[in-house]
Design a protein around this motif. Structure first.
Motif, PDB file in Angstrom:
ATOM      1  N   ARG A 147       0.853  -1.185   0.000  1.00  0.00           N
ATOM      2  CA  ARG A 147       0.000   0.000   0.000  1.00  0.00           C
ATOM      3  C   ARG A 147       0.887   1.232   0.000  1.00  0.00           C
ATOM      4  NH1 ARG A 147      -5.324  -0.052   0.824  1.00  0.00           N
ATOM      5  NH2 ARG A 147      -5.218   2.125   1.486  1.00  0.00           N
ATOM      6  N   ASN A 148       0.395   2.279  -0.612  1.00  0.00           N
ATOM      7  CA  ASN A 148       1.257   3.429  -0.851  1.00  0.00           C
ATOM      8  C   ASN A 148       1.258   4.427   0.311  1.00  0.00           C
ATOM      9  OD1 ASN A 148       3.139   4.535  -2.618  1.00  0.00           O
ATOM     10  ND2 ASN A 148       1.665   6.012  -3.422  1.00  0.00           N
ATOM     11  N   ASP A 149       1.122   3.960   1.523  1.00  0.00           N
ATOM     12  CA  ASP A 149       1.258   4.842   2.672  1.00  0.00           C
ATOM     13  C   ASP A 149       2.692   5.369   2.718  1.00  0.00           C
ATOM     14  OD1 ASP A 149      -1.342   4.092   3.320  1.00  0.00           O
ATOM     15  OD2 ASP A 149      -0.644   2.411   4.552  1.00  0.00           O
ATOM     16  N   TRP A 150       2.833   6.672   2.825  1.00  0.00           N
ATOM     17  CA  TRP A 150       4.152   7.316   2.832  1.00  0.00           C
ATOM     18  C   TRP A 150       5.015   6.842   1.655  1.00  0.00           C
ATOM     19  CZ3 TRP A 150       5.145  11.465   5.754  1.00  0.00           C
ATOM     20  CH2 TRP A 150       4.304  11.691   6.855  1.00  0.00           C
ATOM     21  N   ASN A 151       4.353   6.667   0.520  1.00  0.00           N
ATOM     22  CA  ASN A 151       5.031   6.314  -0.733  1.00  0.00           C
ATOM     23  C   ASN A 151       5.808   4.992  -0.633  1.00  0.00           C
ATOM     24  OD1 ASN A 151       5.022   7.397  -3.373  1.00  0.00           O
ATOM     25  ND2 ASN A 151       7.195   7.864  -3.227  1.00  0.00           N
ATOM     26  N   GLN A 152       5.216   4.037   0.081  1.00  0.00           N
ATOM     27  CA  GLN A 152       5.870   2.750   0.270  1.00  0.00           C
ATOM     28  C   GLN A 152       5.838   1.881  -0.987  1.00  0.00           C
ATOM     29  OE1 GLN A 152       7.409   1.152   3.207  1.00  0.00           O
ATOM     30  NE2 GLN A 152       7.729   3.353   3.394  1.00  0.00           N
TER      31      GLN A 152
END
Length: 836
Positions: A258-263
């Protein structure tokens, strides 16, 4: 118009991948160094399919595959989520590198309030880049002293004149040629990453429950992108596929974290950087999951390996300028993106060969480099979002496009009048536009042609009214397309409406209500205003239409109309030379809008209507003559006056260093750039002239420059064309995008006319004649149904047909009393040589 489907003969066996395709050597017409890359965007896509553009540094930009313009649209919700390709290397000692396959940033791209100045700003890039082009072929050259490889990115989409289906494929071919410049073998992997952005375009963001699925079938491996949540009637609903035909070394992932904090990109980068191979992950649960596809190979020292990827798409819900879904022609054959890949990829080797046949032929011709570049690069308009095809095959066009919407709808007649690329390269598409204009957009009762055709086609005549230049130009164009096709049924089926459209000029208090061969009435025109009184721009269109009308009437055995057209032409031509030519150029004599009486423009007490030309020197005052030369209709006015006028246009309208010129409207040239101004007033300007007088626009400039070429004023004509192309140098503007009222402006395809003028090419499928200039040279030619080369020397003429075939009664050279040859038949791939 009869519904036409893609020919089954085009389809290749789906499982025949004897070996992975390697691109041929591509021609280079233009080279752009590292200082001239920032604005380059070469559209990759077919006629009516939409495009994604290959940037000058290798980036993919302007994702316009979803039925709407999308300048700057990167598919994501931020600059950190843009699609990209990357390369991994590892030497025998274990040293690795991972780098985005794109060139360096420019200093003006460094600064941003939140540290996000450009797409993929945080990824390592190559230090050096340059770009080579010969549209539709684009090549990016990447190198970096810190890396053991050099890379050439090669992108194209097939472009085959005379074959709109082969030129209308929803595919972007991207080939990465990697050369090992080290002294040791290298493990090299190339990977492409993209989010599933179905449901999200430049106008709305509705991605929902999108799914990425890995597939391996029909010799292809790749990611199929679809959606379970986006409504099937959404304009951005459809499918995409990223595939490769590589047999070995393929790895993939259909999701990331998932792209939380551009992960998401971090997770991909770590995975890819470990060994150049991708590890599949489970779904992230995001609306637009990121997918990646990689190919890994070993490259020997000094050797080159090729990594080719194919992006295909199918987005059927085009609305055009209608409130309902109109659909897309290409989706008749390619109703989903994986099917498109299966059908198109096996044909790429042959399609590349056919595209090279065209580009190499033009590139090898004797035309000046700037003419070849202008003619070829503006064909990109046909592949931009300016153009689309209805499911029944009709070609439709905006005037141009803005960042995220079309600009000026309706296949506007007075804009599309200027372009000649479509009829001379894709004759059937041009005929489909004539069908829209006459069958659908012309009223049955009085012949008024709606200059902006409405959609659906059943409502094409509704809405706007007629444009004088647009309607008369359409009469000339239908004559031209009849001549090029030799199709008598085409003329016969449209004849009733052609007569009505021409006769509309003679309605009471209309353009020529008194039927004296002179347009005095209110004349709406391409300057977006109404001229009152006789003026050269409308008058020459009218005289050209009368000449074309006479010839068509004779073919239809309508002697009464033919005589009327001849009489009106002769009276109008004589009157124009006697009353509008001022010794240097043709003027506009303004009339009272109500009484039609001429106004004394020298009397300060006389009120002059706003937005007129008056005594101005107009850049395209001879546009009707431009089209008459192209159509082989001869001179519409005194030849010496025509030549003098074009000399005056150069004298008064050409400006070196336009930055010293005042302009209260739009600016398409700035600073030290040279251009032809829309108008000049050597004898004093009106207080309220037509709005665009201080602008310069390439389509108008090309029309004037080509007029100069036809009149033997070659140095001036080439100087004007050169000035245009210098403005599109990759640093200031893209070489593949000439704007006017919108990007990819249709009128810019007037540039193809320079090829016609310098070769003095004329073809009649009706009379079965073809002619060229007698000046020695190698001339590319095309008539919309065939193309080839004609080589003229002092003693011989060699006619070569590269595609299509020709059957001629006579082959002629300009100025030669007798034909070069009679009864000439040349099949595709053949040639015939004659002694003169």
């Amino acid at each position: 118009m009869r519904k036409v489907l893609f020919m089954a003969a085009l389809l290749a066996p789906l499982s025949l991948f004897a070996q992975e395709w390697v691109p041929s050597d591509w021609p280079v017409m233009s080279h752009y160094d590292s200082a001239h890359l920032q604005e380059i965007a070469l559209p990759l896509g077919g006629i009516g399919t939409g495009t994604v553009s290959l940037g000058g540094r290798g980036e993919l930009r302007d994702w316009e595959i979803m039925n709407v313009p999308a300048k700057g649209f990167n598919t994501g919700t931020s600059r950190r989520n843009a699609p990209f390709f990357a390369i991994f290397t590892r030497d025998p000692g274990g040293k690795t590198s991972t780098t985005m396959l794109a060139g360096p940033l420019y200093p003006n791209e460094y600064n941003h309030a939140f540290g996000e100045p450009v797409d993929n700003f945080g990824l390592p890039r190559f230090h050096e880049a340059s770009f080579d082009a010969a549209y539709p072929f684009g090549q990016v050259n990447l190198s970096d002293k810190a890396l053991p490889v050099e890379v050439k990115i090669k992108g194209f989409n097939p472009l085959v004149p005379t074959d709109a289906d082969k030129s209308g494929l929803p595919v972007a071919v991207l080939s990465y040629q990697v050369r090992n410049i080290s002294s040791s073998p290298l493990e090299v992997s190339v990977s492409g990453s993209i989010r599933n952005f179905i449901g999200r375009d430049s106008q709305r963001s509705d991605a929902k429950d999108n799914v990425n699925e890995y597939r391996s079938a029909s010799g292809l491996k790749g990611i199929y992108f679809y959606s379970k949540g986006v409504p099937k009637d959404h304009q951005a609903w459809g499918t995409m596929a990223l595939t490769t035909a590589a047999r070995e070394g393929v790895s993939y992932r259909t999701s990331s974290k998932r792209n939380d904090w551009n992960q998401a990109i971090l997770n991909f980068w770590d995975d890819f950087s470990a060994d150049g191979e991708l590890t599949e992950r489970g779904p992230s649960g995001e609306a637009d999951p990121m997918a990646s596809l990689a190919v890994k190979k070993t490259i020997a020292p000094g050797a080159t390996e090729v990594f080719t990827f194919y992006l295909t798409w199918s987005f059927p819900n085009r609305r055009g300028w209608s409130s309902v879904v109109e659909g897309n022609y290409y989706c008749n054959e390619y109703d989903d993106a994986w099917t498109a890949a299966e059908k198109i990829v096996p044909r790429i080797p042959a399609l590349e060969k056919e595209t090279l046949l065209f580009v190499n032929a033009l590139n090898s011709s004797s035309y000046p480099a700037v003419v070849k570049e202008a003619a070829l690069y503006n064909l990109s308009v046909l592949r931009s979002q300016t153009v689309f095809r209805l499911p029944d095959g009709h070609l439709m066009g905006w005037e141009g496009v803005g960042d995220n919407a079309g600009s000026c709808h309706g296949s506007c007649t007075h804009v599309w009048n200027y372009e000649v690329a479509t009829p001379f390269l894709f004759g059937e598409l041009a005929k489909s536009m004539r069908d829209v204009e006459f069958t659908y957009a012309t009223r049955d009762d009085d012949g008024c042609m709606n200059f902006r055709a409405s959609l659906p086609l059943s409502m094409a005549a509704d809405g706007h009214s007629a444009a004088a230049d647009g309607q008369m130009g359409c009469v000339m164009k239908v004559y031209r397309d009849w001549q090029l096709s030799g199709d008598m049924e085409f003329l016969s089926s449209h004849w009733a409406k052609i007569k009505k459209a021409l006769s509309y000029a003679w309605v009471e208090k209309g353009w020529d209500g008194n039927q004296d061969g002179v347009m005095e009435g209110s004349q709406h025109n391409t300057m977006d205003v109404n001229y009152f009184g006789p003026n050269p721009q409308m008058q020459f269109w009218y005289m050209g239409a009368l000449k074309a009308g006479e010839k068509m009437a004779l073919a239809m055995k309508d002697k009464e109309l033919a005589k009327k057209c001849r009489d009106l032409f002769e009276k109008g031509s004589a009157w124009t030379d006697a009353n509008l030519f001022n010794g240097e150029y043709y003027e506009h004599r303004i009339t009272d809008p109500e009484t039609f009486e001429f106004l004394d423009m020298t009397d300060p007490d006389v009120r002059i209507p706003d937005y007129q030309l008056g005594r101005g020197c107009l850049v395209d005052q001879l546009v009707g003559q431009y089209m008459a030369h192209i159509c082989g209709l001869g001179y519409l006015g005194d030849e010496s006056h025509i030549k003098t006028t074009l000399g005056s246009v150069m004298k008064y309208n050409y400006v070196e260093g336009i930055g010293r010129e005042f302009n209260n409207m739009r600016s398409f040239a700035l600073g030290d750039e040279s251009a032809l101004l829309m108008a000049s007033w050597p004898h004093g300007r009106l207080e309220v002239p037509f709005p665009y007088f201080g602008e310069c626009m390439t389509g108008f400039e090309y029309a004037a420059a080509v007029g100069m070429l036809y009149e033997g004023q070659t140095e001036n004509g080439l100087r004007c064309i050169g000035a245009i192309r210098e403005r599109f140098d990759g640093a200031r503007r893209s070489p593949f995008n000439e704007p006017e009222c919108g990007f990819h402006y249709a009128r810019s395809m007037a540039s193809w006319a320079a090829v016609l003028a310098l070769s003095d090419f004329h073809y009649s499928g009706v009379d079965k004649t073809m002619s060229f200039t007698s000046v020695p040279g190698r001339y590319f030619w095309s008539n919309g149904y065939a193309f080839g080369i004609c080589e003229v020397s002092a003693s011989t003429v060699k006619l070569e047909v590269l595609k299509g075939s020709v059957e001629l009664n006579t082959l002629n050279l300009t100025g030669r009393a007798k034909p070069v040859a009679k009864k000439v038949v040349v099949p595709e791939g053949g040639s015939a040589e004659f002694t003169i």
